[in-house]
Design a protein around this motif. Structure first.
Motif, mmCIF file in Angstrom:
data_model
loop_
_atom_site.group_PDB
_atom_site.id
_atom_site.type_symbol
_atom_site.label_atom_id
_atom_site.label_comp_id
_atom_site.label_asym_id
_atom_site.label_seq_id
_atom_site.Cartn_x
_atom_site.Cartn_y
_atom_site.Cartn_z
ATOM 1 N N HIS A 56 -31.749 51.077 69.163
ATOM 2 C CA HIS A 56 -30.673 50.314 68.523
ATOM 3 C C HIS A 56 -30.411 50.849 67.120
ATOM 4 C CE1 HIS A 56 -29.574 47.016 71.247
ATOM 5 N NE2 HIS A 56 -30.763 47.242 71.764
ATOM 6 N N LEU A 57 -31.470 51.161 66.399
ATOM 7 C CA LEU A 57 -31.291 51.710 65.051
ATOM 8 C C LEU A 57 -30.593 53.068 65.104
ATOM 9 C CD1 LEU A 57 -34.703 50.826 63.386
ATOM 10 C CD2 LEU A 57 -32.457 49.945 62.750
ATOM 11 N N LEU A 58 -30.972 53.892 66.075
ATOM 12 C CA LEU A 58 -30.359 55.216 66.193
ATOM 13 C C LEU A 58 -28.901 55.136 66.614
ATOM 14 C CD1 LEU A 58 -33.254 57.196 67.871
ATOM 15 C CD2 LEU A 58 -32.465 57.381 65.510
ATOM 16 N N ALA A 59 -28.543 54.060 67.307
ATOM 17 C CA ALA A 59 -27.174 53.933 67.798
ATOM 18 C C ALA A 59 -26.225 53.334 66.765
ATOM 19 C CB ALA A 59 -27.158 53.074 69.059
ATOM 20 N N GLY A 75 -34.206 64.384 58.631
ATOM 21 C CA GLY A 75 -32.981 64.468 59.423
ATOM 22 C C GLY A 75 -33.187 65.159 60.758
ATOM 23 N N ASP A 76 -34.073 66.171 60.785
ATOM 24 C CA ASP A 76 -34.358 66.865 62.039
ATOM 25 C C ASP A 76 -35.050 65.945 63.046
ATOM 26 O OD1 ASP A 76 -33.238 69.187 61.028
ATOM 27 O OD2 ASP A 76 -35.165 70.014 60.370
ATOM 28 N N VAL A 77 -35.902 65.058 62.562
ATOM 29 C CA VAL A 77 -36.584 64.096 63.437
ATOM 30 C C VAL A 77 -35.559 63.159 64.065
ATOM 31 C CG1 VAL A 77 -38.201 62.158 63.492
ATOM 32 C CG2 VAL A 77 -38.770 64.221 62.191
ATOM 33 N N VAL A 78 -34.638 62.663 63.241
ATOM 34 C CA VAL A 78 -33.597 61.764 63.744
ATOM 35 C C VAL A 78 -32.718 62.503 64.746
ATOM 36 C CG1 VAL A 78 -31.569 60.392 63.122
ATOM 37 C CG2 VAL A 78 -33.614 60.311 61.692
ATOM 38 N N GLY A 79 -32.340 63.726 64.424
ATOM 39 C CA GLY A 79 -31.527 64.518 65.340
ATOM 40 C C GLY A 79 -32.216 64.727 66.677
ATOM 41 N N GLY A 80 -33.512 64.999 66.633
ATOM 42 C CA GLY A 80 -34.276 65.173 67.863
ATOM 43 C C GLY A 80 -34.326 63.907 68.698
ATOM 44 N N ARG A 81 -34.512 62.776 68.031
ATOM 45 C CA ARG A 81 -34.547 61.501 68.751
ATOM 46 C C ARG A 81 -33.196 61.199 69.385
ATOM 47 N NH1 ARG A 81 -38.157 57.262 65.165
ATOM 48 N NH2 ARG A 81 -40.075 58.481 65.195
ATOM 49 N N LEU A 82 -32.131 61.485 68.651
ATOM 50 C CA LEU A 82 -30.793 61.267 69.206
ATOM 51 C C LEU A 82 -30.547 62.163 70.408
ATOM 52 C CD1 LEU A 82 -28.705 60.915 65.930
ATOM 53 C CD2 LEU A 82 -28.938 59.178 67.712
ATOM 54 N N THR A 83 -30.964 63.415 70.300
ATOM 55 C CA THR A 83 -30.794 64.356 71.408
ATOM 56 C C THR A 83 -31.536 63.875 72.650
ATOM 57 O OG1 THR A 83 -30.499 66.200 69.883
ATOM 58 C CG2 THR A 83 -31.171 66.748 72.137
ATOM 59 N N ARG A 84 -32.793 63.439 72.472
ATOM 60 C CA ARG A 84 -33.578 62.940 73.612
ATOM 61 C C ARG A 84 -32.958 61.685 74.208
ATOM 62 N NH1 ARG A 84 -37.588 64.522 70.150
ATOM 63 N NH2 ARG A 84 -38.059 62.413 69.477
ATOM 64 N N ARG A 92 -22.820 61.842 76.549
ATOM 65 C CA ARG A 92 -22.464 63.093 75.892
ATOM 66 C C ARG A 92 -22.120 62.935 74.421
ATOM 67 N NH1 ARG A 92 -18.001 64.887 79.914
ATOM 68 N NH2 ARG A 92 -17.910 62.642 80.085
ATOM 69 N N SER A 93 -21.960 61.708 73.963
ATOM 70 C CA SER A 93 -21.605 61.522 72.562
ATOM 71 C C SER A 93 -22.277 60.270 72.015
ATOM 72 C CB SER A 93 -20.088 61.376 72.412
ATOM 73 O OG SER A 93 -19.663 60.126 72.933
ATOM 74 N N ARG A 94 -22.326 60.200 70.711
ATOM 75 C CA ARG A 94 -22.910 59.016 70.071
ATOM 76 C C ARG A 94 -22.032 57.795 70.319
ATOM 77 N NH1 ARG A 94 -25.347 60.702 64.298
ATOM 78 N NH2 ARG A 94 -25.693 58.474 64.264
ATOM 79 N N THR A 95 -20.738 58.000 70.471
ATOM 80 C CA THR A 95 -19.838 56.884 70.765
ATOM 81 C C THR A 95 -20.198 56.261 72.107
ATOM 82 O OG1 THR A 95 -18.075 57.926 69.492
ATOM 83 C CG2 THR A 95 -17.436 56.191 71.042
#
Length: 109
Positions: A56-59, A75-84, A92-95
């Protein structure tokens, strides 16, 4: 939380704060308390719930840099979590991801 930052106070207080933040829906404070518990070498219960809270926080509709700042992460950690999370959900998108999280359909994926 301040007591945890200076390594003062019993572990029971951190666990109590963690539970209270969960009951009140204070997800960000619960995240920080979970981090403090781990840093103190204490166990954190409810891994499945913690994962859902992190999702929920990542979204949230924030940039990766903003999320990293709020969560006190790289930022790389957050990016990795979002990718996973995107890979796990097949989005396919954050939206699309935000829509799934906010409608509560993430748990069914």
């Amino acid at each position: 939380m301040a007591a945890a930052d200076v390594d003062v106070g019993p572990a029971a207080l951190l666990h109590e704060a963690y539970e209270l933040f969960g009951v009140t829906g204070a997800t960000l404070w619960r995240f920080h308390t979970r981090t403090a518990l781990r840093e103190a070498g204490l166990t954190v219960s409810g891994r499945k719930q913690a994962t859902a809270e992190n999702e929920h926080l990542l979204a949230e509709q924030l940039t990766t840099r903003q999320i990293a700042t709020v969560l006190r992460l790289n930022g790389d950690v957050v990016g990795g979590r979002l990718t996973r999370l995107l890979a796990r959900t097949g989005k396919r998108s954050r939206t699309e991801l935000v829509t799934v999280v906010l409608t509560g359909t993430l748990d069914s994926l």
